[in-house]
Design a protein around this motif. Structure first.
Motif, PDB file in Angstrom:
ATOM      1  N   THR A  98      38.356 -28.854 101.382  1.00 19.18           N
ATOM      2  CA  THR A  98      37.899 -30.166 100.921  1.00 19.18           C
ATOM      3  C   THR A  98      36.643 -30.603 101.658  1.00 19.18           C
ATOM      4  O   THR A  98      35.677 -31.076 101.049  1.00 19.18           O
ATOM      5  N   TYR A 147      52.366 -24.931  93.608  1.00 15.31           N
ATOM      6  CA  TYR A 147      51.121 -24.294  94.028  1.00 15.31           C
ATOM      7  C   TYR A 147      50.646 -23.336  92.937  1.00 15.31           C
ATOM      8  O   TYR A 147      51.411 -22.482  92.473  1.00 15.31           O
ATOM      9  N   ARG A 205      43.560 -19.910  98.984  1.00  6.59           N
ATOM     10  CA  ARG A 205      43.467 -21.317  98.607  1.00  6.59           C
ATOM     11  C   ARG A 205      44.315 -21.572  97.364  1.00  6.59           C
ATOM     12  O   ARG A 205      44.349 -20.751  96.444  1.00  6.59           O
ATOM     13  N   TRP A 206      44.996 -22.716  97.383  1.00  6.61           N
ATOM     14  CA  TRP A 206      45.869 -23.096  96.284  1.00  6.61           C
ATOM     15  C   TRP A 206      45.595 -24.544  95.891  1.00  6.61           C
ATOM     16  O   TRP A 206      45.167 -25.349  96.712  1.00  6.61           O
ATOM     17  N   THR A 207      45.905 -24.861  94.645  1.00  8.76           N
ATOM     18  CA  THR A 207      45.965 -26.259  94.245  1.00  8.76           C
ATOM     19  C   THR A 207      47.397 -26.730  94.465  1.00  8.76           C
ATOM     20  O   THR A 207      48.334 -26.194  93.858  1.00  8.76           O
ATOM     21  N   GLU A 208      47.567 -27.695  95.368  1.00  8.32           N
ATOM     22  CA  GLU A 208      48.882 -28.243  95.703  1.00  8.32           C
ATOM     23  C   GLU A 208      49.109 -29.500  94.873  1.00  8.32           C
ATOM     24  O   GLU A 208      48.306 -30.430  94.909  1.00  8.32           O
ATOM     25  N   ARG A 209      50.193 -29.530  94.111  1.00  6.66           N
ATOM     26  CA  ARG A 209      50.519 -30.673  93.258  1.00  6.66           C
ATOM     27  C   ARG A 209      51.859 -31.246  93.688  1.00  6.66           C
ATOM     28  O   ARG A 209      52.857 -30.527  93.750  1.00  6.66           O
ATOM     29  N   GLU A 248      47.010 -34.128  93.645  1.00  3.68           N
ATOM     30  CA  GLU A 248      46.687 -32.727  93.835  1.00  3.68           C
ATOM     31  C   GLU A 248      45.468 -32.590  94.732  1.00  3.68           C
ATOM     32  O   GLU A 248      44.631 -33.485  94.817  1.00  3.68           O
ATOM     33  N   ARG A 249      45.404 -31.470  95.446  1.00  2.00           N
ATOM     34  CA  ARG A 249      44.264 -31.161  96.294  1.00  2.00           C
ATOM     35  C   ARG A 249      44.271 -29.653  96.533  1.00  2.00           C
ATOM     36  O   ARG A 249      45.295 -28.985  96.343  1.00  2.00           O
ATOM     37  N   ARG A 250      43.121 -29.133  96.939  1.00  3.15           N
ATOM     38  CA  ARG A 250      43.039 -27.730  97.307  1.00  3.15           C
ATOM     39  C   ARG A 250      43.405 -27.598  98.783  1.00  3.15           C
ATOM     40  O   ARG A 250      42.877 -28.316  99.639  1.00  3.15           O
ATOM     41  N   ASP A 302      44.068 -30.133 105.266  1.00  6.93           N
ATOM     42  CA  ASP A 302      44.141 -29.272 104.091  1.00  6.93           C
ATOM     43  C   ASP A 302      44.082 -27.797 104.473  1.00  6.93           C
ATOM     44  O   ASP A 302      44.567 -26.947 103.722  1.00  6.93           O
TER      45      ASP A 302
END
Length: 222
Positions: free
Chosen positions: A40, A116, A136-140, A145-147, A175
């Motif tokens: 981020t 993820y 790296r993942w998109t966390e929801r 959500e964020r990377r 993050d």
């Protein structure tokens, strides 16, 4: 002589005083010196911080004069470390009343596991000249959500038992989960130590390379 100098420069001194009060009570900027919020935020980013997002404080202190808003999960915030007084920037992962835990990197809030997806494998610097593989993942979770990223083979506190966050405190996570000194190490953060909410990147330069400006990051919202 000093009195004459002050008298002849009082306009400038008043301006400096007003500027100092503005920075300590209204708005500020915060340079990013480490990779704890990657991807981020990057080393060399300078972020705009709204000091009035949550509280009005007595300038130069942590004394809250008037609460203005409630910190929310997902907010990126600057705060004073309860451990040693260092200024840090992390993301609020859990707010008062939340039951939070982590199991093998997976974050749980109130019994709900984060999801993820969209994995991306990259090479990340850890120290001078050292590179490791990271994913790296998109966390929801909870409508946010964020990377985030996990580093391969780097020891970190990727599991902790469930706790309930007490009133007036917040659990912070970076993050860059395996390279962040956050609430897993320094404990929960009391509200009065929150400085403000980081809103966007003001300017950015590649301080790990040749100080080249990263124009594409200017104005990037968080």
């Amino acid at each position: 002589m000093l009195r004459n100098w002050i008298k002849s420069n009082r306009g400038f001194l008043v301006l400096l005083l007003c500027f100092g009060i503005f920075r300590t009570a209204v708005a500020d900027w915060n340079p990013i010196p480490s990779g704890s919020m990657r991807p981020t935020l990057l080393e060399g980013d300078v972020v705009f911080v709204n000091r009035l997002a949550y509280d009005v404080k007595l300038p130069l202190t942590d004394v809250v004069l008037l609460p203005l808003g409630e910190p929310q999960r997902g907010d990126v915030v600057t705060f004073t470390s309860p451990q040693d007084g260092t200024r840090l920037i992390k993301r609020i992962a859990a707010v008062p009343g939340d039951r939070v835990e982590m199991r093998n990197e997976v974050l749980y809030i109130n019994g709900q596991a984060a999801q993820y997806d969209a994995p991306e494998v990259v090479q990340e610097a850890v120290g001078v000249g050292a590179m490791v593989q990271a994913t790296r993942w998109t966390e929801r979770l909870g409508g946010h959500e964020r990377r985030v990223q996990w580093l391969h083979g780097v020891p970190a506190r990727s599991t902790f038992d469930a706790i309930e966050v007490p009133a007036g405190q917040y659990l912070m996570l970076g993050d860059n989960r395996d390279d962040s000194v956050d609430s897993r190490y320094i404990g929960l953060v009391p509200r009065h130590l929150l400085i403000g909410q980081a809103r966007r990147v003001l300017v950015s330069a590649d301080i790990l390379g040749h100080w080249a400006p990263r124009l594409q990051r200017i104005g990037l919202p968080l």
